[in-house]
Scaffold this motif. Sequence first.
Motif, short mmCIF file in Angstrom:
data_model
loop_
_atom_site.label_atom_id
_atom_site.label_comp_id
_atom_site.label_asym_id
_atom_site.label_seq_id
_atom_site.Cartn_x
_atom_site.Cartn_y
_atom_site.Cartn_z
N ILE A 8 10.31 6.03 11.97
CA ILE A 8 9.37 6.29 11.16
C ILE A 8 8.44 4.95 11.08
O ILE A 8 9.19 4.10 10.31
CB ILE A 8 9.47 7.16 9.97
N ALA A 9 7.15 4.83 11.28
CA ALA A 9 6.39 3.61 11.15
C ALA A 9 5.45 3.75 10.17
O ALA A 9 4.56 4.93 10.29
CB ALA A 9 6.02 2.93 12.32
N LEU A 10 5.35 3.27 8.91
CA LEU A 10 4.48 3.68 7.81
C LEU A 10 3.43 2.55 7.59
O LEU A 10 3.84 1.47 7.02
CB LEU A 10 5.28 4.02 6.48
N SER A 11 2.36 3.01 7.76
CA SER A 11 1.11 1.94 7.40
C SER A 11 0.55 2.31 6.07
O SER A 11 0.61 3.84 5.82
CB SER A 11 0.18 1.74 8.32
N ARG A 12 0.01 1.56 5.20
CA ARG A 12 -0.42 2.27 4.00
C ARG A 12 -1.62 1.24 3.43
O ARG A 12 -1.67 -0.11 3.46
CB ARG A 12 0.49 2.33 3.11
N GLU A 13 -2.53 1.95 2.66
CA GLU A 13 -3.40 1.18 1.94
C GLU A 13 -2.68 0.63 0.78
O GLU A 13 -1.67 1.22 0.40
CB GLU A 13 -4.64 2.16 1.40
N TYR A 14 -3.40 -0.32 0.01
CA TYR A 14 -2.71 -1.53 -0.93
C TYR A 14 -2.76 -0.26 -2.14
O TYR A 14 -3.79 0.60 -2.41
CB TYR A 14 -3.53 -2.47 -1.52
N CYS A 15 -1.87 -0.36 -3.11
CA CYS A 15 -1.42 0.50 -4.23
C CYS A 15 -1.30 1.93 -4.02
O CYS A 15 -1.93 2.64 -4.79
CB CYS A 15 -2.65 0.35 -5.18
N THR A 16 -0.72 2.40 -2.78
CA THR A 16 -0.42 3.76 -2.65
C THR A 16 0.97 4.22 -2.93
O THR A 16 1.23 5.66 -2.68
CB THR A 16 -1.01 4.27 -1.26
N HIS A 51 -3.02 6.96 2.62
CA HIS A 51 -4.28 6.44 1.85
C HIS A 51 -4.49 7.09 0.36
O HIS A 51 -3.65 8.09 0.31
CB HIS A 51 -5.56 6.90 2.64
N ALA A 52 -5.36 6.71 -0.55
CA ALA A 52 -5.75 7.62 -1.65
C ALA A 52 -7.12 7.06 -2.18
O ALA A 52 -7.50 5.99 -1.70
CB ALA A 52 -4.66 6.89 -2.50
N PRO A 53 -7.62 7.87 -3.12
CA PRO A 53 -8.88 7.38 -3.82
C PRO A 53 -8.57 6.24 -4.44
O PRO A 53 -7.38 5.85 -4.95
CB PRO A 53 -9.23 8.65 -4.52
N ASP A 58 -6.87 -4.53 1.30
CA ASP A 58 -7.09 -3.70 2.40
C ASP A 58 -7.88 -4.31 3.57
O ASP A 58 -7.37 -4.35 4.79
CB ASP A 58 -7.89 -2.49 1.95
N LYS A 59 -8.82 -5.39 3.11
CA LYS A 59 -9.66 -6.00 4.33
C LYS A 59 -8.52 -6.90 5.09
O LYS A 59 -8.61 -7.16 6.27
CB LYS A 59 -10.72 -6.57 3.65
N ARG A 60 -7.63 -7.40 4.23
CA ARG A 60 -6.69 -8.42 5.01
C ARG A 60 -5.61 -7.74 5.78
O ARG A 60 -5.49 -8.19 6.96
CB ARG A 60 -5.70 -9.18 3.70
N ARG A 61 -5.03 -6.52 5.34
CA ARG A 61 -4.35 -5.91 6.15
C ARG A 61 -5.21 -4.98 7.41
O ARG A 61 -4.56 -5.27 8.30
CB ARG A 61 -3.75 -4.44 5.25
N ALA A 62 -6.31 -4.62 7.25
CA ALA A 62 -7.21 -4.26 8.22
C ALA A 62 -7.44 -5.37 9.20
O ALA A 62 -7.32 -5.27 10.60
CB ALA A 62 -8.21 -3.68 8.03
#
Length: 197
Positions: free
Chosen positions: A6-14, A119-121, A152-156
């Motif tokens: 399982i490879a999990l990518s995520r937005e910051y603070c999720t 991801h999340a709002p 998020d921009k850094r990760r993207a």
Amino acid sequence: MERTIIALSREYCTGGIGIARQVAETLGVPFYDKELITLAAKESGLSEEAVAASEKRRTGSLLYGLYTMGADLPLSDQVYIIQSKVIQSLAEKGPCVIVGRCADYVLRDDERLLSVFLHAPADYRRKWGLAQKQLPADLDDRALEALIEKEDKRRAGYYNYYTEYRWGAAEHYDLCLNAELGPELCAGLILQATGRK
């Protein structure tokens, strides 16, 4: 077929690290996040600090550097290549859960892979980050959102630079989940998607 890697990518603070760790514990498999820094440092002879710092920045063109076969690839590109080899080696050893570091792309041809994007709002992420003390409590909502957006921009940027995919684009993941569903449900859905009984 069971999806055992399982490879999990995520937005910051999720809350992705906690969800990934819960999945790994339930499955009884190794969990890798910051451990990849240590493993890459051992593999390369670099310090853990140098590896961690190189993850925060990217350079010119990796493809150009590889094309010219220059021995002087920028450190961040060298670290990406080393970490990719470490990720492939861990996958060869057996089932595991890996967070970030383009693992979904590195292992894209592995039939055992389950790639997940979390991801999340913005409101949820801000509240979660404050509750977990991942965000500074002395900033107003606008500043907190700017901080989250910057990460998020850094990760993207890192992901988009090192892969031919777009970070967070649903068509490149097997499963995209809204963290607002809650950690337990997200972990449960990931476990269900592995195909394990």
